[in-house]
Scaffold this motif. Structure first.
Motif, PDB file in Angstrom:
ATOM      1  N   ALA A   7      -2.072  40.962 -38.783  1.00  0.00           N
ATOM      2  CA  ALA A   7      -1.415  40.784 -37.484  1.00  0.00           C
ATOM      3  C   ALA A   7      -0.076  41.517 -37.460  1.00  0.00           C
ATOM      4  O   ALA A   7       0.293  42.138 -36.451  1.00  0.00           O
ATOM      5  CB  ALA A   7      -1.216  39.300 -37.193  1.00  0.00           C
ATOM      6  N   ALA A   8       0.642  41.470 -38.592  1.00  0.00           N
ATOM      7  CA  ALA A   8       1.931  42.162 -38.682  1.00  0.00           C
ATOM      8  C   ALA A   8       1.747  43.679 -38.593  1.00  0.00           C
ATOM      9  O   ALA A   8       2.570  44.386 -37.994  1.00  0.00           O
ATOM     10  CB  ALA A   8       2.641  41.783 -39.978  1.00  0.00           C
ATOM     11  N   ALA A   9       0.667  44.198 -39.186  1.00  0.00           N
ATOM     12  CA  ALA A   9       0.384  45.638 -39.097  1.00  0.00           C
ATOM     13  C   ALA A   9       0.095  46.041 -37.651  1.00  0.00           C
ATOM     14  O   ALA A   9       0.575  47.070 -37.166  1.00  0.00           O
ATOM     15  CB  ALA A   9      -0.791  45.992 -40.005  1.00  0.00           C
ATOM     16  N   ALA A  10      -0.697  45.234 -36.957  1.00  0.00           N
ATOM     17  CA  ALA A  10      -0.994  45.520 -35.550  1.00  0.00           C
ATOM     18  C   ALA A  10       0.279  45.431 -34.706  1.00  0.00           C
ATOM     19  O   ALA A  10       0.497  46.244 -33.795  1.00  0.00           O
ATOM     20  CB  ALA A  10      -2.051  44.544 -35.038  1.00  0.00           C
ATOM     21  N   TYR A  11       1.111  44.442 -35.001  1.00  0.00           N
ATOM     22  CA  TYR A  11       2.387  44.279 -34.289  1.00  0.00           C
ATOM     23  C   TYR A  11       3.282  45.498 -34.508  1.00  0.00           C
ATOM     24  O   TYR A  11       3.940  45.986 -33.582  1.00  0.00           O
ATOM     25  CB  TYR A  11       3.069  43.009 -34.792  1.00  0.00           C
ATOM     26  N   PHE A  12       3.289  46.016 -35.723  1.00  0.00           N
ATOM     27  CA  PHE A  12       4.090  47.203 -36.050  1.00  0.00           C
ATOM     28  C   PHE A  12       3.660  48.398 -35.202  1.00  0.00           C
ATOM     29  O   PHE A  12       4.490  49.130 -34.648  1.00  0.00           O
ATOM     30  CB  PHE A  12       3.939  47.512 -37.538  1.00  0.00           C
ATOM     31  N   VAL A  13       2.348  48.581 -35.057  1.00  0.00           N
ATOM     32  CA  VAL A  13       1.835  49.682 -34.239  1.00  0.00           C
ATOM     33  C   VAL A  13       2.234  49.486 -32.783  1.00  0.00           C
ATOM     34  O   VAL A  13       2.653  50.431 -32.097  1.00  0.00           O
ATOM     35  CB  VAL A  13       0.301  49.775 -34.365  1.00  0.00           C
ATOM     36  N   ALA A  14       2.125  48.256 -32.294  1.00  0.00           N
ATOM     37  CA  ALA A  14       2.374  47.986 -30.870  1.00  0.00           C
ATOM     38  C   ALA A  14       3.835  48.113 -30.488  1.00  0.00           C
ATOM     39  O   ALA A  14       4.152  48.370 -29.319  1.00  0.00           O
ATOM     40  CB  ALA A  14       1.876  46.587 -30.520  1.00  0.00           C
ATOM     41  N   LEU A  34      -6.964  32.332 -38.246  1.00  0.00           N
ATOM     42  CA  LEU A  34      -6.730  33.565 -37.493  1.00  0.00           C
ATOM     43  C   LEU A  34      -5.236  33.628 -37.183  1.00  0.00           C
ATOM     44  O   LEU A  34      -4.702  32.777 -36.475  1.00  0.00           O
ATOM     45  CB  LEU A  34      -7.530  33.597 -36.194  1.00  0.00           C
ATOM     46  N   ALA A  35      -4.570  34.642 -37.740  1.00  0.00           N
ATOM     47  CA  ALA A  35      -3.128  34.779 -37.539  1.00  0.00           C
ATOM     48  C   ALA A  35      -2.833  35.615 -36.304  1.00  0.00           C
ATOM     49  O   ALA A  35      -3.593  36.533 -35.961  1.00  0.00           O
ATOM     50  CB  ALA A  35      -2.487  35.418 -38.765  1.00  0.00           C
ATOM     51  N   ALA A  36      -1.739  35.301 -35.652  1.00  0.00           N
ATOM     52  CA  ALA A  36      -1.326  36.041 -34.458  1.00  0.00           C
ATOM     53  C   ALA A  36       0.189  36.124 -34.417  1.00  0.00           C
ATOM     54  O   ALA A  36       0.888  35.268 -34.972  1.00  0.00           O
ATOM     55  CB  ALA A  36      -1.849  35.370 -33.192  1.00  0.00           C
ATOM     56  N   ILE A  37       0.676  37.152 -33.785  1.00  0.00           N
ATOM     57  CA  ILE A  37       2.107  37.283 -33.498  1.00  0.00           C
ATOM     58  C   ILE A  37       2.231  37.418 -31.979  1.00  0.00           C
ATOM     59  O   ILE A  37       1.585  38.270 -31.366  1.00  0.00           O
ATOM     60  CB  ILE A  37       2.722  38.497 -34.204  1.00  0.00           C
ATOM     61  N   LEU A  38       3.045  36.550 -31.379  1.00  0.00           N
ATOM     62  CA  LEU A  38       3.292  36.598 -29.950  1.00  0.00           C
ATOM     63  C   LEU A  38       4.750  36.968 -29.729  1.00  0.00           C
ATOM     64  O   LEU A  38       5.634  36.483 -30.444  1.00  0.00           O
ATOM     65  CB  LEU A  38       3.007  35.248 -29.283  1.00  0.00           C
ATOM     66  N   TRP A  39       4.999  37.842 -28.776  1.00  0.00           N
ATOM     67  CA  TRP A  39       6.376  38.178 -28.456  1.00  0.00           C
ATOM     68  C   TRP A  39       6.531  38.357 -26.951  1.00  0.00           C
ATOM     69  O   TRP A  39       5.556  38.593 -26.230  1.00  0.00           O
ATOM     70  CB  TRP A  39       6.833  39.413 -29.234  1.00  0.00           C
ATOM     71  N   SER A  40       7.754  38.221 -26.488  1.00  0.00           N
ATOM     72  CA  SER A  40       8.025  38.263 -25.057  1.00  0.00           C
ATOM     73  C   SER A  40       8.721  39.559 -24.677  1.00  0.00           C
ATOM     74  O   SER A  40       9.583  40.057 -25.410  1.00  0.00           O
ATOM     75  CB  SER A  40       8.901  37.074 -24.644  1.00  0.00           C
ATOM     76  N   THR A  41       8.353  40.079 -23.517  1.00  0.00           N
ATOM     77  CA  THR A  41       9.019  41.267 -22.972  1.00  0.00           C
ATOM     78  C   THR A  41       9.963  40.895 -21.835  1.00  0.00           C
ATOM     79  O   THR A  41      10.557  41.772 -21.223  1.00  0.00           O
ATOM     80  CB  THR A  41       7.977  42.266 -22.434  1.00  0.00           C
ATOM     81  N   GLY A  42      10.113  39.597 -21.559  1.00  0.00           N
ATOM     82  CA  GLY A  42      10.976  39.153 -20.473  1.00  0.00           C
ATOM     83  C   GLY A  42      12.444  39.180 -20.868  1.00  0.00           C
ATOM     84  O   GLY A  42      12.801  39.286 -22.039  1.00  0.00           O
ATOM     85  N   SER A  43      13.314  39.059 -19.874  1.00  0.00           N
ATOM     86  CA  SER A  43      14.763  39.109 -20.107  1.00  0.00           C
ATOM     87  C   SER A  43      15.387  37.727 -20.183  1.00  0.00           C
ATOM     88  O   SER A  43      16.522  37.583 -20.642  1.00  0.00           O
ATOM     89  CB  SER A  43      15.444  39.911 -18.985  1.00  0.00           C
ATOM     90  N   ASP A  44      14.676  36.695 -19.743  1.00  0.00           N
ATOM     91  CA  ASP A  44      15.230  35.342 -19.725  1.00  0.00           C
ATOM     92  C   ASP A  44      14.960  34.664 -21.064  1.00  0.00           C
ATOM     93  O   ASP A  44      13.872  34.158 -21.316  1.00  0.00           O
ATOM     94  CB  ASP A  44      14.598  34.541 -18.583  1.00  0.00           C
ATOM     95  N   GLU A  45      15.970  34.640 -21.938  1.00  0.00           N
ATOM     96  CA  GLU A  45      15.783  34.090 -23.272  1.00  0.00           C
ATOM     97  C   GLU A  45      15.582  32.578 -23.241  1.00  0.00           C
ATOM     98  O   GLU A  45      14.968  32.010 -24.136  1.00  0.00           O
ATOM     99  CB  GLU A  45      16.976  34.432 -24.169  1.00  0.00           C
ATOM    100  N   VAL A  46      16.114  31.911 -22.211  1.00  0.00           N
ATOM    101  CA  VAL A  46      15.973  30.464 -22.128  1.00  0.00           C
ATOM    102  C   VAL A  46      14.502  30.087 -21.943  1.00  0.00           C
ATOM    103  O   VAL A  46      14.003  29.124 -22.523  1.00  0.00           O
ATOM    104  CB  VAL A  46      16.818  29.905 -20.962  1.00  0.00           C
ATOM    105  N   ALA A  47      13.799  30.880 -21.133  1.00  0.00           N
ATOM    106  CA  ALA A  47      12.395  30.574 -20.841  1.00  0.00           C
ATOM    107  C   ALA A  47      11.427  31.184 -21.844  1.00  0.00           C
ATOM    108  O   ALA A  47      10.233  30.893 -21.801  1.00  0.00           O
ATOM    109  CB  ALA A  47      12.041  31.065 -19.431  1.00  0.00           C
ATOM    110  N   THR A  48      11.938  32.024 -22.763  1.00  0.00           N
ATOM    111  CA  THR A  48      11.052  32.773 -23.649  1.00  0.00           C
ATOM    112  C   THR A  48      10.216  31.866 -24.532  1.00  0.00           C
ATOM    113  O   THR A  48       8.997  32.034 -24.636  1.00  0.00           O
ATOM    114  CB  THR A  48      11.863  33.750 -24.514  1.00  0.00           C
ATOM    115  N   MET A  49      10.837  30.887 -25.199  1.00  0.00           N
ATOM    116  CA  MET A  49      10.081  30.033 -26.107  1.00  0.00           C
ATOM    117  C   MET A  49       9.027  29.225 -25.367  1.00  0.00           C
ATOM    118  O   MET A  49       7.938  28.982 -25.891  1.00  0.00           O
ATOM    119  CB  MET A  49      11.029  29.111 -26.877  1.00  0.00           C
ATOM    120  N   ALA A  50       9.337  28.816 -24.148  1.00  0.00           N
ATOM    121  CA  ALA A  50       8.344  28.096 -23.347  1.00  0.00           C
ATOM    122  C   ALA A  50       7.152  29.002 -23.040  1.00  0.00           C
ATOM    123  O   ALA A  50       5.995  28.567 -23.064  1.00  0.00           O
ATOM    124  CB  ALA A  50       8.970  27.584 -22.059  1.00  0.00           C
ATOM    125  N   LEU A  51       7.420  30.288 -22.750  1.00  0.00           N
ATOM    126  CA  LEU A  51       6.345  31.242 -22.482  1.00  0.00           C
ATOM    127  C   LEU A  51       5.478  31.443 -23.725  1.00  0.00           C
ATOM    128  O   LEU A  51       4.249  31.468 -23.645  1.00  0.00           O
ATOM    129  CB  LEU A  51       6.930  32.581 -22.041  1.00  0.00           C
TER     130      LEU A  51
END
Length: 435
Positions: A305-312, A214-231
């Motif tokens: 997953a990439a198609a859904a990400y494109f829509v979102a 099951l493939a997934a794409i996760l992305w962050s909407t936060g502004s703190d890039e240092v903490a992004t990968m941990a999130l």
């Protein structure tokens, strides 16, 4: 009455209060005495920690480094006691620092590291208690010496835990990024080539392809890039638990805010979008494909997953959705239509007429008509789902249908339902701006 013939008894003089110099002298004496027992103390501490939290048995190199780390920490603690060395004058033992790095590289949870240090602290204090007890010191002096020993051992333990924990986190992030960079190249090759090499991919990544993915794409909407990968890493771990995956996911960092992931299964998983949403960190968003088997399933699930990400992530997409799946109603079709956004926009406005206006009134009518179609054109079920009076629903439906008829195109209900679905996903990207 005659005076007693016995002379008055004199109470013994109380022992003098412990002086700082006397306390320090005894602490130094104990520290010097422990030097000869360093190997014995380290061996006993290792056995105790190994019995409670053995996570290195399958890795002899990590096991050896753990032993060296414990020995180095024991030596440092003994030298602190034997020489009255302040903690802020210390350098951390290199074996302890390297051990923390190796644990991070192997994804061993940091709480194991912290627990081992607390067990080491407890072992050292037991030894210190025995040393004081053997000396049969006056109570006040014995308590003062124990207090000094406790303060010294605690200060070192607190300091070294803070240092190695920071080392662990830094290395975990560095290792995750470096590993992600390697996997990113390997993953892109598998996804893009016409003749993929599954064996080479498995050898490079350690991730088996002969199962369901099951493939997934996760992305962050936060502004703190240092903490992004941990999130994002936290989000992937939460999904692994929620999906009850059969092993750790394959993850690769695409940029500072985006991660691709594949979750392995021996059987076809049940994907509950609401359940996944609930387990995600607040600033993490998710797009998932459909489960697929083998190498082809690995590739196809990611395409979905990439198609859904494109829509979102299209500009103008309504906010609020934290997850989107390729299998959600309408997502697959909308992802295709959104590739030609100009043509899709024109078609939506032709089909919906004034219902495609970017106004609050039109949005209310679109939502009502869309729910009406989704409930099998039932006024009752629409009213129940939207918590409205049935007459209100009928009024809105009539007005919404009239708006589409006034467009003059005479489209079928299927076209109207699809256009409404596109509006729900793409929002202002396809709506007519209000004047």
């Amino acid at each position: 009455m005659t005076a007693s013939a016995h002379p008055p008894r004199h109470r013994p003089e109380p022992p003098p209060e412990p002086t700082p110099s006397r306390v320090s002298g005894l602490v130094l004496e104990i520290g010097v005495g422990l030097r000869a027992r360093e190997s014995e103390i380290a061996a006993g501490m290792t056995r105790r920690i190994l019995h409670a939290i053995d996570y290195t048995r399958a890795d002899p190199r990590l096991s050896d480094l753990r032993t060296a780390s414990i020995q180095a920490n024991v030596t440092t603690m003994v030298e602190i006691l034997a020489n009255n060395i302040p903690v802020d004058h210390l350098q951390p033992p290199m074996a302890a620092v390297e051990y923390a790095r190796r644990m991070a590289q192997r994804d061993i949870p940091s709480n194991f590291l912290v627990r081992a240090y607390h067990m080491g602290q407890n072992t050292m204090m037991r030894i210190c208690y025995d040393e004081v007890a053997q000396r049969s010191l006056p109570t006040a002096l014995g308590l003062a010496v124990l207090q000094r020993l406790t303060e010294s051992v605690y200060a070192y333990t607190d300091w070294i835990i803070e240092y190695v924990s920071a080392t662990y986190e830094t290395e975990r992030m560095r290792w995750a990024n470096a590993r992600g960079t390697v996997h990113s190249s390997t993953v892109h090759t598998l996804l893009s080539t016409r003749t993929p090499d599954p064996a080479a991919f498995e050898a490079e990544t350690g991730y088996g392809l002969d199962r369901t993915h099951l493939a997934a794409i996760l992305w962050s909407t936060g502004s703190d890039e240092v903490a992004t990968m941990a999130l994002l890493d936290s989000g992937a771990r939460a999904m692994t638990h929620a999906l009850q995956a059969d092993g750790p996911p394959l993850v690769t960092a695409i940029d500072r805010r985006t991660m691709w992931a594949w979750f392995p299964f021996g059987r076809r998983p049940a994907v509950d979008g609401l359940r996944l949403e609930a387990d995600l960190p607040a600033q993490v968003r998710l797009a998932v494909g459909l489960p697929g088997r083998g190498c082809d399933g690995f590739r196809r699930s990611h395409q979905q997953a990439a198609a859904a990400y494109f829509v979102a992530t299209l500009p103008g997409t309504p906010p609020g959705r934290r997850s989107i799946g390729f299998g959600d109603p309408g997502v697959a079709v909308v992802s295709l239509l959104a590739k030609d956004l100009d043509a899709t926009r024109e078609w939506v406005r032709e089909v919906l007429g004034t219902l495609a206006d970017d106004t609050e009134q039109a949005a209310t009518l679109r939502d009502t008509l869309s729910t009406f179609y989704e409930t099998g054109e039932s006024h009752l079920h629409t009213a129940q789902q939207m918590t409205l009076h049935r007459n209100t629903v009928k009024y809105r439906i009539t007005k919404a249908v009239d708006a589409t008829r006034n467009s003059g195109a005479g489209h079928e209900k299927l076209d109207i339902a699809l256009a409404l679905r596109i509006c729900r996903f793409l929002g202002r990207s396809v709506l007519r701006p209000s004047s």
